[in-house]
Design an enzyme around this catalytic site. Structure first.
Site, PDB file in Angstrom:
ATOM      1  N   SER A 182     -27.337  20.576   2.170  1.00 45.84           N
ATOM      2  CA  SER A 182     -28.117  20.478   3.406  1.00 45.84           C
ATOM      3  C   SER A 182     -27.178  20.166   4.565  1.00 45.84           C
ATOM      4  O   SER A 182     -25.980  19.972   4.367  1.00 45.84           O
ATOM      5  CB  SER A 182     -29.149  19.362   3.281  1.00 45.84           C
ATOM      6  OG  SER A 182     -28.479  18.119   3.284  1.00 45.84           O
ATOM      7  N   LYS A 183     -27.746  20.081   5.751  1.00 43.28           N
ATOM      8  CA  LYS A 183     -26.965  19.790   6.964  1.00 43.28           C
ATOM      9  C   LYS A 183     -26.183  18.488   6.820  1.00 43.28           C
ATOM     10  O   LYS A 183     -25.098  18.337   7.353  1.00 43.28           O
ATOM     11  CB  LYS A 183     -27.905  19.665   8.171  1.00 43.28           C
ATOM     12  CG  LYS A 183     -28.343  20.998   8.730  1.00 43.28           C
ATOM     13  CD  LYS A 183     -28.340  20.923  10.262  1.00 43.28           C
ATOM     14  CE  LYS A 183     -28.769  22.177  10.932  1.00 43.28           C
ATOM     15  NZ  LYS A 183     -28.164  23.366  10.836  1.00 43.28           N
TER      16      LYS A 183
END
Ligand code: GLU
Length: 468
Positions: free
Chosen positions: A239-240
């Site tokens: 994820s980010k």
């Protein structure tokens, strides 16, 4: 068999790491085997597809240097072909109209869930003959065999077997007539003579369904290879938070394309402990049977390490061009400072990205209007002004403005004044750059240039006098 691979993104978002890795593997496999890679835009989901994403995906591919050999082919331009195939499947009896209402399907799913069963279509319309009473627009479902199992050899995962009972009759055309992914992908892979389907593991459950459609249409099966998912270094879904960005965001943060490719190839594939691969080596060494089925870890720190490796070895003219683009975008004019290719030579061992490079050289082109107060507290004292005055005189009298001469004069003053080197070097750094984070003082002053150095010493001396 000639090798034809494909990269078929859905333009519902920018190209991210997973997609870029899939594109790379397909490209490498085609290059390695003297084959071709087809680029196909899977844009049939018109509500979610966007021209902006198509352009950004193509830009990402070009920036990475993953040139496709044919295409881009757009699925929305092939709708007639898909309709014809749906018709053919209906005629053959391999597909049927389903008139089940949304309510019926919802009730069915709810009941299955309550019984702890996997939700699946129950075949209600499978053997039903349409009548005049059917007024609603039907969907078309594929008639999946009820018995037996579907098996295929996955180049990464080995033998995959799925009981056909697990697969319900999937929708191949929606009520508005639009074809669905599992149909279009089979028609295209067959029409485009794809020999190897290399894609993410998230598609492995679609493969048996697609195999049934291939067979019903009498098409030869491609080789399938499902590559592992990418996760963060902590083993969680990427994820980010892990620094996962789109390909173009890596470009904008100053990652070189060869560094990104180099990290991408290691996501699921390895060759001993080797970390750095040139493109030629990648093509030579890559193979599907060395791709591991275990999840692969993306690691931002490693990417930056690889990026530094390439920054240190890159052609300075190219680096200068990239950095000047960043500087220009920030409105910094390069005319009043040193030649960027020279700056880049000095700085490249010290930074891990081109943006870091741009950040750390801005003082060479912009005036210094602020000084790091912590640095002042640490390095500026009562003697600083008089020392700077001596240094200023020495520098002014230098015959040649070279780092050797600058170094010599500073060392001489250090000896004459009986001070430690940092007592002179650090205030000088603060004066010419605003902080102490610069390369060696002689190289720094050399790049700042004589006139700017003298002016900045004057300005800083005044500031130090006023602020102590
Ligand atoms: N358009 C699909 C995706 O982006 C490609 C699936 C496939 O490779 O078959 O996930």
């Amino acid at each position: 068999m000639s090798v034809v691979t494909r990269f078929p993104p859905s333009p519902t978002g920018h190209l991210h790491l997973g997609g870029a890795r899939t594109a790379l593997f397909n490209w490498l496999y085609a290059r390695k085997n003297g084959g071709e890679m087809v680029l196909r835009i899977e844009d049939t989901d018109q509500a979610r597809s966007d021209q902006e994403y198509i352009e950004s995906i193509l830009d990402s591919m070009k920036w990475l240097g993953l040139a496709w050999d044919s295409g881009p082919f757009y699925q929305t331009r092939r709708l007639e072909r898909y309709h014809a195939v749906v018709e053919k499947l209906l005629e053959q009896g391999d597909a049927y109209y389903c008139f089940c209402s949304r309510e019926r399907l919802d009730t069915l799913r709810e009941a299955q869930r309550e019984r702890g069963e996997k939700p699946r279509y129950d075949g209600h319309c499978r053997d039903r003959v349409p009548s005049d009473a059917d007024t609603s627009s039907p969907v078309v479902r594929f008639r999946t065999p009820l018995e037996g199992e579907t098996m295929f050899e996955d180049s990464v995962r080995g033998t995959v077997r799925v009981s056909n009972q697990e697969l319900d009759d999937l929708v191949i055309a929606r009520a508005d007539g639009s074809p669905t992914y599992n149909l279009t992908v089979v028609v295209d892979d067959a029409d485009m003579r794809i020999s190897h389907v290399i894609r993410g593991e998230d598609h492995v459950s679609n493969t048996p369904r697609q195999i049934h459609i291939f067979r019903a249409l009498g098409y030869e099966l491609p080789v399938f290879a499902h590559v592992p998912m990418i996760q963060g270094p902590d083993g969680q879904r990427l994820s980010k938070r892990h620094g996962a960005l789109s390909v173009l965001e890596y470009r904008d943060m100053g990652i070189l394309p060869e560094a990104l490719l180099n990290h991408l190839i290691r996501l699921g594939w390895s060759h001993g402990d080797q970390e750095i691969f040139s493109i030629d080596e990648m093509i030579e060494l890559f193979d599907l049977n060395q791709v591991s089925a275990a999840p692969a870890n993306f690691d931002m720190e490693k990417l930056l390490w690889i990026n530094q490796h390439y920054i240190v070895r890159s052609d300075p003219t190219r680096l200068a061009r990239e950095v000047s683009r960043i500087m220009n975008a920030r409105g910094i004019t390069l005319l009043n400072g040193p030649r960027l290719s020279e700056v880049v030579e000095v700085m490249r061992k010290r930074v891990r990205s081109l943006v870091e490079m741009a950040d750390s050289i801005t003082y060479l082109y912009n005036s210094v209007d602020e000084y790091d107060s912590e640095a002042i507290t640490g390095y500026v004292d009562n003697r600083t002004s008089s020392l700077l005055a001596v240094v200023r005189r020495g520098l002014q009298q230098l015959e040649d403005w070279t780092s050797q001469e600058i170094n010599q004069v500073i060392r001489q003053i250090v000896a004459d004044e009986g001070v430690r080197f940092p007592e002179i070097a650090q205030p000088l750094r603060i004066a010419v750059s605003g902080s102490v984070a610069t390369p060696s003082i002689d190289q720094t002053l050399y790049l700042v240039g004589r006139k700017n150095t003298l002016d900045r010493i004057d300005k800083a001396a005044e500031f130090f006098a006023r602020n102590r």
